[in-house]
Design an enzyme around this catalytic site. Sequence first.
Site, mmCIF file in Angstrom:
data_model
loop_
_atom_site.group_PDB
_atom_site.id
_atom_site.type_symbol
_atom_site.label_atom_id
_atom_site.label_comp_id
_atom_site.label_asym_id
_atom_site.label_seq_id
_atom_site.Cartn_x
_atom_site.Cartn_y
_atom_site.Cartn_z
ATOM 1 N N ALA A 63 0.856 -1.176 0.000
ATOM 2 C CA ALA A 63 0.000 0.000 0.000
ATOM 3 C C ALA A 63 0.896 1.230 0.000
ATOM 4 C CB ALA A 63 -0.880 -0.011 1.245
ATOM 5 N N GLY A 108 0.688 -5.175 0.879
ATOM 6 C CA GLY A 108 -0.458 -5.317 -0.023
ATOM 7 C C GLY A 108 -0.112 -6.097 -1.282
ATOM 8 N N GLU A 111 -0.419 -9.575 -0.376
ATOM 9 C CA GLU A 111 -1.848 -9.857 -0.172
ATOM 10 C C GLU A 111 -2.587 -10.000 -1.505
ATOM 11 O OE1 GLU A 111 -2.022 -6.502 2.500
ATOM 12 O OE2 GLU A 111 -2.664 -7.785 4.161
ATOM 13 N N GLU A 131 4.421 -5.022 7.500
ATOM 14 C CA GLU A 131 3.611 -3.972 8.133
ATOM 15 C C GLU A 131 4.026 -3.648 9.563
ATOM 16 O OE1 GLU A 131 2.399 -6.334 6.200
ATOM 17 O OE2 GLU A 131 0.832 -5.550 4.895
HETATM 18 N N1 COA Z 1 4.564 3.273 -0.685
HETATM 19 C C1 COA Z 1 4.942 4.413 -1.253
HETATM 20 N N2 COA Z 1 6.093 4.530 -1.940
HETATM 21 C C2 COA Z 1 6.874 3.438 -2.023
HETATM 22 C C3 COA Z 1 6.532 2.212 -1.436
HETATM 23 C C4 COA Z 1 5.309 2.151 -0.751
HETATM 24 N N3 COA Z 1 4.884 1.015 -0.203
HETATM 25 N N4 COA Z 1 7.520 1.325 -1.680
HETATM 26 C C5 COA Z 1 8.436 1.970 -2.412
HETATM 27 N N5 COA Z 1 8.053 3.241 -2.616
HETATM 28 C C6 COA Z 1 8.758 4.275 -3.366
HETATM 29 C C7 COA Z 1 9.928 4.835 -2.558
HETATM 30 O O1 COA Z 1 9.496 5.808 -1.636
HETATM 31 C C8 COA Z 1 10.800 5.376 -3.662
HETATM 32 O O2 COA Z 1 10.256 6.596 -4.108
HETATM 33 P P1 COA Z 1 11.265 7.829 -4.478
HETATM 34 O O3 COA Z 1 12.097 7.288 -5.608
HETATM 35 O O4 COA Z 1 10.318 8.900 -4.889
HETATM 36 O O5 COA Z 1 12.048 8.092 -3.257
HETATM 37 C C9 COA Z 1 10.588 4.379 -4.803
HETATM 38 O O6 COA Z 1 9.369 3.708 -4.517
HETATM 39 C C10 COA Z 1 11.695 3.339 -4.866
HETATM 40 O O7 COA Z 1 11.792 2.702 -3.607
HETATM 41 P P2 COA Z 1 13.155 2.593 -2.777
HETATM 42 O O8 COA Z 1 12.789 2.390 -1.325
HETATM 43 O O9 COA Z 1 14.057 3.712 -3.089
HETATM 44 O O10 COA Z 1 13.745 1.236 -3.386
HETATM 45 P P3 COA Z 1 14.731 0.219 -2.683
HETATM 46 O O11 COA Z 1 15.206 -0.695 -3.751
HETATM 47 O O12 COA Z 1 15.764 0.925 -1.873
HETATM 48 O O13 COA Z 1 13.811 -0.624 -1.670
HETATM 49 C C11 COA Z 1 11.836 -1.787 -0.993
HETATM 50 C C12 COA Z 1 12.763 -1.416 -2.154
HETATM 51 C C13 COA Z 1 10.631 -2.521 -1.587
HETATM 52 C C14 COA Z 1 12.575 -2.739 -0.013
HETATM 53 C C15 COA Z 1 11.414 -0.517 -0.226
HETATM 54 O O14 COA Z 1 10.895 0.412 -1.169
HETATM 55 C C16 COA Z 1 10.355 -0.740 0.801
HETATM 56 O O15 COA Z 1 10.642 -1.243 1.884
HETATM 57 N N6 COA Z 1 9.104 -0.359 0.488
HETATM 58 C C17 COA Z 1 8.020 -0.451 1.416
HETATM 59 C C18 COA Z 1 7.572 -1.871 1.570
HETATM 60 C C19 COA Z 1 6.485 -1.959 2.603
HETATM 61 O O16 COA Z 1 6.682 -1.723 3.770
HETATM 62 N N7 COA Z 1 5.283 -2.310 2.135
HETATM 63 C C20 COA Z 1 4.159 -2.505 2.983
HETATM 64 C C21 COA Z 1 3.356 -1.281 3.109
HETATM 65 S S1 COA Z 1 1.955 -1.616 4.136
#
Ligand code: COA
Length: 261
Positions: A63, A108, A111, A131
């Site tokens: 999400a 999500g 999910e 989460e």
């Molecule tokens: N919501 C909003 N934006 C997200 C996102 C999310 N769930 N996951 C990634 N993004 C965005 C980042 O903020 C970043 O945006 P920016 O380039 O404008 O800064 C872009 O996507 C790339 O992500 P980044 O974190 O830089 O990539 P990474 O390779 O370093 O890490 C992940 C990848 C997937 C490990 C990391 O993005 C992450 O942990 N995301 C959240 C996962 C999460 O907790 N999901 C559950 C949500 S309930």
Amino acid sequence: MSIEVQKEDALAIVTINRPDALNAFTTELILEMTDKMKEIAADDSVRVVIITGAGEKAFVAGADIQEMSEKDHDGAVAFSRRGHKMCDAIEAMPQPVIAAINGFALGGGCEIAMACDVRLAAEQAKLGQPEVSLGIPPAWGGTQRLPRIIGIGRAKEIIFSGRQVSAQEALGIGLVNGVYPADQLMDEAKKLAASFMKNAPGAVAASKKLMNRTMETSISSGNIHESKLFAEAFNGEEQSEGMEAFLERRKPSYSHPATDD
Ligand code: COA
């Protein structure tokens, strides 16, 4: 338009297309996806559906944390229920739905994949429910579907730790049905789709409905409870700390819960 649907004869390939944010789901995207799933469900010319993510990095990274960080209790209830409706719409489609997990399937994203009937993953894919690191429990069915797919002990370990599960490990625990090099994933998904399409569509749909019903028995009540606890997290400090930390790119700092009761 962030959800692209491409028809190849009786196959519908649905691509979640927001690669700049690793295909993270905003409310707008949830509603668009739900509508698209319902449209495809009603289209008799579609026999199998494949869902995948745009870009090379992510299926869906969850999400949208930016949007969630601004929600209050009532907003969280609505967000959770919309996510449930989207996942339920995927699960309820009469056609088999294959998740082609081309990268991160977190929160999500995991999910959505679990609402599909079958999951195939690229070798570099990572699945998980992170989460709790954001101060919230899963809210789009994760606490209900993950235990049903891999067993409650493994599900608890994965959800409590919030860790990322490799594609190979996911294969070993039955979270995915197959793992392939990224450049072969879509071909393998299409081969699997063809193996479904050779069978009677009504019988496949009936089989799906019957199998879903056994899983459904108490998902609904579980989901209501899930929404409640998800929303309650928005009354506390862990949610704001967890999300602010993510957005500020720092580690969250959580105080330990009271232990004197
Ligand atoms: N919501 C909003 N934006 C997200 C996102 C999310 N769930 N996951 C990634 N993004 C965005 C980042 O903020 C970043 O945006 P920016 O380039 O404008 O800064 C872009 O996507 C790339 O992500 P980044 O974190 O830089 O990539 P990474 O390779 O370093 O890490 C992940 C990848 C997937 C490990 C990391 O993005 C992450 O942990 N995301 C959240 C996962 C999460 O907790 N999901 C559950 C949500 S309930």
